[in-house]
Design an enzyme around this catalytic site. Structure first.
Site, PDB file in Angstrom:
ATOM      1  N   GLY A   1      -0.358  -5.308   0.724  1.00 56.52           N
ATOM      2  CA  GLY A   1      -1.547  -5.267  -0.108  1.00 56.52           C
ATOM      3  C   GLY A   1      -1.337  -5.875  -1.478  1.00 56.52           C
TER       4      GLY A   1
ATOM      5  CD  GLU B   1       0.578  -6.210   5.668  1.00 56.69           C
ATOM      6  OE1 GLU B   1      -0.011  -6.086   4.587  1.00 56.69           O
ATOM      7  OE2 GLU B   1       1.299  -7.205   5.941  1.00 56.69           O
TER       8      GLU B   1
ATOM      9  CD  GLU C   1      -3.584  -7.837   2.681  1.00 61.08           C
ATOM     10  OE1 GLU C   1      -4.298  -8.121   3.664  1.00 61.08           O
ATOM     11  OE2 GLU C   1      -3.108  -6.696   2.475  1.00 61.08           O
TER      12      GLU C   1
ATOM     13  CB  ALA D   1      -0.912  -0.008   1.226  1.00 59.91           C
TER      14      ALA D   1
END
Length: 255
Positions: free
Chosen positions: A111, A134, A114, A66
């Site tokens: 992300g 994270e 993901e 991200a």
């Protein structure tokens, strides 16, 4: 339709969605989520598309996580909204009525991993590095990583990746079932295209029902979904064409 942060090409029933922010290693931001949502909403109803490939621009990164600068000052409430946004968009990908293949051409972190997890199939290049870092930021994966990764590799390996925040190689990812195949960077997109070409030869309606049934495999109604889908397909044109082609010893021509 044009998109600010992604490129879309369609050829021979195969759509290629390329995250196109090479200056930030294709990091996810609000614009990427908006564009992904719009393009997958469109592809769901595009009769010229029977399979989708997702990849990143350049030779270094699929999606390197991200865009931290964008949310570093968020409140808890705003952070929940961000997580919900990621869940919503990635669920659209997982639930798409057409197969989605991730061509992981480099870093797939946070992300980015993901996003790959929300795809139905994952191919990776030899230089790919995958991880969920994270916890190094005092966070947890927020776009479905804690839910999808254990289903693929088991709780133990998922816990190891999430708790340690370590990156793993493409070959390691293949050995634990996180990716299906590994190729050289030069071969990756061509090999992914080959798989997509094999897929689009088959019954679109059958594949749509298969996606629905497989996605229900970890739910209480999984068996029921399979039974219902199997029965429903018997009244479809694809089944009639498939059986006719089999009996007539020819290749089926699915509509």
């Amino acid at each position: 339709m044009s998109y600010e942060s992604i490129k879309l090409t369609i050829d021979r029933k195969i759509a290629v969605v390329t995250i196109n922010r090479p200056e930030s290693l294709n990091a996810l931001n609000a614009q990427v989520f908006n564009d992904l949502e719009n393009v997958f909403d469109s592809l769901a109803f595009d009769k010229n598309v029977n399979c989708v490939i997702v990849t990143g621009s350049g030779e270094k990164s699929f999606v390197a996580g991200a865009d931290i600068k964008e949310f570093s000052a968020y409140s808890s409430e705003k952070a929940k909204e961000l997580s919900e946004r990621g869940h919503s968009v990635f669920q659209k990908i997982e639930d798409l009525n057409k197969p989605v293949i991730a061509a992981i051409n480099g870093f797939a972190l946070g992300g980015g991993l993901e996003l790959a997890l929300s795809c139905h199939i994952r191919y990776a290049s030899e230089n790919a590095k995958l991880g969920l870092p994270e916890v190094t930021l005092g966070l947890i994966p927020g776009y479905g990583g804690t839910q999808r990764l254990p289903k693929l590799v088991g709780k133990g390996l998922a816990n190891e990746m999430i708790f340690s925040a370590k990156m793993i190689t493409a070959e390691k990812a293949k050995s634990i079932g996180l990716v299906n195949e590994v190729f050289s960077l030069e071969e990756l997109l061509a090999k992914t295209q080959e798989l997509a070409e094999q897929i689009v030869k088959n019954s679109p309606l059958g594949i749509t029902k298969a996606i629905k049934a497989v996605n229900a495999s970890d739910k209480d109604n999984g068996m029921e979904t399979e039974i219902d889908s199997f029965g429903e397909l018997f009244s479809g044109e694809d089944f009639k064409e498939g059986v006719s082609a089999f009996l007539e010893k020819r290749k089926p021509a699915f509509s």
